[in-house]
Scaffold this motif. Structure first.
Motif, PDB file in Angstrom:
ATOM      1  N   ARG A  98       0.630  -1.105  -0.128  1.00 34.86           N
ATOM      2  CA  ARG A  98      -0.068   0.195  -0.101  1.00 34.86           C
ATOM      3  C   ARG A  98       0.991   1.400  -0.176  1.00 34.86           C
ATOM      4  O   ARG A  98       1.952   1.000   0.375  1.00 34.86           O
ATOM      5  CB  ARG A  98      -1.035  -0.173   0.958  1.00 34.86           C
ATOM      6  CG  ARG A  98      -0.415   0.238   2.460  1.00 34.86           C
ATOM      7  CD  ARG A  98      -1.367   0.453   3.601  1.00 34.86           C
ATOM      8  NE  ARG A  98      -0.699   0.647   4.937  1.00 34.86           N
ATOM      9  CZ  ARG A  98      -1.379   0.349   5.992  1.00 34.86           C
ATOM     10  NH1 ARG A  98      -2.469   0.429   5.949  1.00 34.86           N
ATOM     11  NH2 ARG A  98      -0.914   0.967   7.231  1.00 34.86           N
ATOM     12  N   LYS A  99       0.347   2.253  -0.606  1.00 35.77           N
ATOM     13  CA  LYS A  99       1.095   3.609  -0.478  1.00 35.77           C
ATOM     14  C   LYS A  99       0.090   4.828  -0.209  1.00 35.77           C
ATOM     15  O   LYS A  99      -0.777   4.905  -0.676  1.00 35.77           O
ATOM     16  CB  LYS A  99       1.417   3.879  -1.999  1.00 35.77           C
ATOM     17  CG  LYS A  99       2.531   4.986  -2.185  1.00 35.77           C
ATOM     18  CD  LYS A  99       2.830   5.285  -3.482  1.00 35.77           C
ATOM     19  CE  LYS A  99       3.621   6.528  -3.664  1.00 35.77           C
ATOM     20  NZ  LYS A  99       4.221   6.713  -5.015  1.00 35.77           N
ATOM     21  N   TRP A 100       0.473   5.488   0.888  1.00 31.63           N
ATOM     22  CA  TRP A 100      -0.232   6.643   1.197  1.00 31.63           C
ATOM     23  C   TRP A 100       0.771   7.904   1.084  1.00 31.63           C
ATOM     24  O   TRP A 100       1.896   7.752   1.607  1.00 31.63           O
ATOM     25  CB  TRP A 100      -0.794   6.744   2.352  1.00 31.63           C
ATOM     26  CG  TRP A 100      -1.450   7.893   3.221  1.00 31.63           C
ATOM     27  CD1 TRP A 100      -1.123   8.276   4.165  1.00 31.63           C
ATOM     28  CD2 TRP A 100      -2.771   8.383   2.432  1.00 31.63           C
ATOM     29  NE1 TRP A 100      -1.980   9.382   4.383  1.00 31.63           N
ATOM     30  CE2 TRP A 100      -2.769   9.638   3.445  1.00 31.63           C
ATOM     31  CE3 TRP A 100      -3.442   8.129   1.467  1.00 31.63           C
ATOM     32  CZ2 TRP A 100      -3.943  10.339   3.196  1.00 31.63           C
ATOM     33  CZ3 TRP A 100      -4.360   8.896   1.067  1.00 31.63           C
ATOM     34  CH2 TRP A 100      -4.743  10.228   1.892  1.00 31.63           C
ATOM     35  N   HIS A 116      -8.388   6.357   9.702  1.00 28.08           N
ATOM     36  CA  HIS A 116      -7.839   7.364   8.669  1.00 28.08           C
ATOM     37  C   HIS A 116      -6.401   6.582   8.366  1.00 28.08           C
ATOM     38  O   HIS A 116      -6.164   6.908   7.180  1.00 28.08           O
ATOM     39  CB  HIS A 116      -7.864   8.629   8.896  1.00 28.08           C
ATOM     40  CG  HIS A 116      -9.380   9.095   9.165  1.00 28.08           C
ATOM     41  ND1 HIS A 116     -10.190   9.530   7.968  1.00 28.08           N
ATOM     42  CD2 HIS A 116     -10.059   9.606  10.337  1.00 28.08           C
ATOM     43  CE1 HIS A 116     -11.280   9.840   8.262  1.00 28.08           C
ATOM     44  NE2 HIS A 116     -11.125  10.078   9.628  1.00 28.08           N
ATOM     45  N   ARG A 151      -6.086   4.561   4.863  1.00 29.36           N
ATOM     46  CA  ARG A 151      -6.408   5.015   3.680  1.00 29.36           C
ATOM     47  C   ARG A 151      -5.233   4.676   2.815  1.00 29.36           C
ATOM     48  O   ARG A 151      -4.145   4.688   3.304  1.00 29.36           O
ATOM     49  CB  ARG A 151      -6.545   6.554   3.513  1.00 29.36           C
ATOM     50  CG  ARG A 151      -7.831   7.201   4.493  1.00 29.36           C
ATOM     51  CD  ARG A 151      -8.006   8.563   4.501  1.00 29.36           C
ATOM     52  NE  ARG A 151      -6.756   9.084   5.295  1.00 29.36           N
ATOM     53  CZ  ARG A 151      -6.651  10.345   5.418  1.00 29.36           C
ATOM     54  NH1 ARG A 151      -7.359  11.074   4.924  1.00 29.36           N
ATOM     55  NH2 ARG A 151      -5.686  10.840   6.437  1.00 29.36           N
ATOM     56  N   GLY A 152      -5.261   4.692   1.512  1.00 30.02           N
ATOM     57  CA  GLY A 152      -4.181   4.516   0.503  1.00 30.02           C
ATOM     58  C   GLY A 152      -4.668   3.656  -0.541  1.00 30.02           C
ATOM     59  O   GLY A 152      -5.602   3.151  -0.853  1.00 30.02           O
ATOM     60  N   ASP A 153      -3.462   3.661  -1.512  1.00 24.68           N
ATOM     61  CA  ASP A 153      -3.674   2.747  -2.706  1.00 24.68           C
ATOM     62  C   ASP A 153      -3.008   1.165  -2.198  1.00 24.68           C
ATOM     63  O   ASP A 153      -2.002   1.138  -1.641  1.00 24.68           O
ATOM     64  CB  ASP A 153      -2.714   3.225  -3.932  1.00 24.68           C
ATOM     65  CG  ASP A 153      -3.365   4.852  -4.206  1.00 24.68           C
ATOM     66  OD1 ASP A 153      -4.518   4.950  -4.191  1.00 24.68           O
ATOM     67  OD2 ASP A 153      -2.514   5.274  -4.768  1.00 24.68           O
ATOM     68  N   THR A 191      -7.893   2.043  -4.355  1.00 20.94           N
ATOM     69  CA  THR A 191      -7.760   3.358  -3.491  1.00 20.94           C
ATOM     70  C   THR A 191      -8.560   3.082  -2.384  1.00 20.94           C
ATOM     71  O   THR A 191     -10.111   3.139  -2.715  1.00 20.94           O
ATOM     72  CB  THR A 191      -7.755   4.562  -4.137  1.00 20.94           C
ATOM     73  OG1 THR A 191      -6.755   4.801  -5.209  1.00 20.94           O
ATOM     74  CG2 THR A 191      -7.827   5.689  -3.216  1.00 20.94           C
TER      75      THR A 191
END
Length: 268
Positions: A62-64, A91, A94-96, A111
């Motif tokens: 994941r990426k945020w 929260h 959250r992220g891809d 996302t």
């Protein structure tokens, strides 16, 4: 003989090889949504698309913002290999998200958006061309609200106005793919991408072109199968000493005739 049989099977494999593809891997999201309220549960897993089994060798990432995390390595709690289960989203989740294998191949990125007040229900998994999809916007209570739906690059005017908070797309096409969001007064949902994919190749065999390709494959493959069967039959018969099916037989009458012709010579 063995070399001939192996050669034939190798040729058959070369013919079929272009149509053999590795099983597709997807990032499955349960429930099938991209937007959630805080406190809701979610499960993300790398799975084989065909049977839903765990995709061996694939890792969830994941990426945020600018930070990329690997499942089970960099603060990715409750994550093991290719599965991430959360009982109460925050929260920080959250992220891809996507799945990646050791060769660097990746699935479609999903996302995940988390909100306290207002979300849009939009599928995380791609929708097939020709299918139907309903986008729903709702608050935490879940009561129907008047909303306006927008689409990226078309945000100057609403894509649709829905008194019940639902926007339906019938007979979806690739042109419907893109980012959508909705608003209710001053409240706006996050923007999420609706992914659209073509039907699997197997499902397209009803087309005339596919039947033509199937016919061509049969024309090419059939001689290989027949020749292979004959060679195997001859090879097996030579080992057992039996004549293959269809081969001419040497009768006892011919043998006796030969013996009779040779006998006078031997007496002289």
């Amino acid at each position: 003989m063995k070399a001939s049989v192996v050669s034939l099977f190798s040729g058959l494999f070369v013919i079929l090889q272009p149509d053999l593809t590795a099983a597709a891997v997807i990032l499955n999201v349960t429930p099938n949504r991209q937007q959630f309220f805080t406190g809701e549960p979610v499960r993300l897993s790398c799975e084989e698309e065909e049977d839903g089994s765990s995709a061996d060798g694939w890792t969830l990432k994941r990426k945020w913002l600018q930070k990329t995390e690997t499942c089970g390595v960099q603060g990715f709690q409750n994550c093991r290999g290719g599965t991430y289960s959360v009982s109460a989203l925050s929260h920080a989740d959250r992220g891809d998200y996507w799945c990646e294998d050791p060769k660097g191949r990746e699935t479609i990125k999903v996302t995940i958006a988390v909100s306290d007040r207002f979300i849009m229900d939009i599928p995380a998994l791609p929708v097939m061309v020709g299918g139907n999809v309903t986008l729903r916007c709702r608050d935490r209570v879940g009561s129907p609200v008047l909303v306006e739906f927008f689409r990226f690059k078309e945000h100057q005017k609403p894509k649709g106005v829905a008194p019940d908070g639902q926007f339906k797309i019938i007979n979806i096409q690739k042109s419907d793919e893109g980012s959508y969001w909705c608003s209710h007064g001053q409240v706006t949902s996050a923007s999420s991408t609706l992914h659209v994919r073509d039907p699997p190749v197997f499902a397209q065999t009803v087309s005339g072109l596919s039947f033509f390709r199937l016919f061509l494959h049969l024309v090419v493959i059939t001689p290989y199968c027949i020749t292979t069967g004959l060679l195997i039959s001859i090879y097996c018969c030579r080992k057992t000493g039996k004549a293959p099916v269809g081969a001419p037989e040497i009768t006892m009458q011919k043998v006796e005739h030969v013996d009779a012709a040779v006998a006078p010579t031997m007496l002289n």
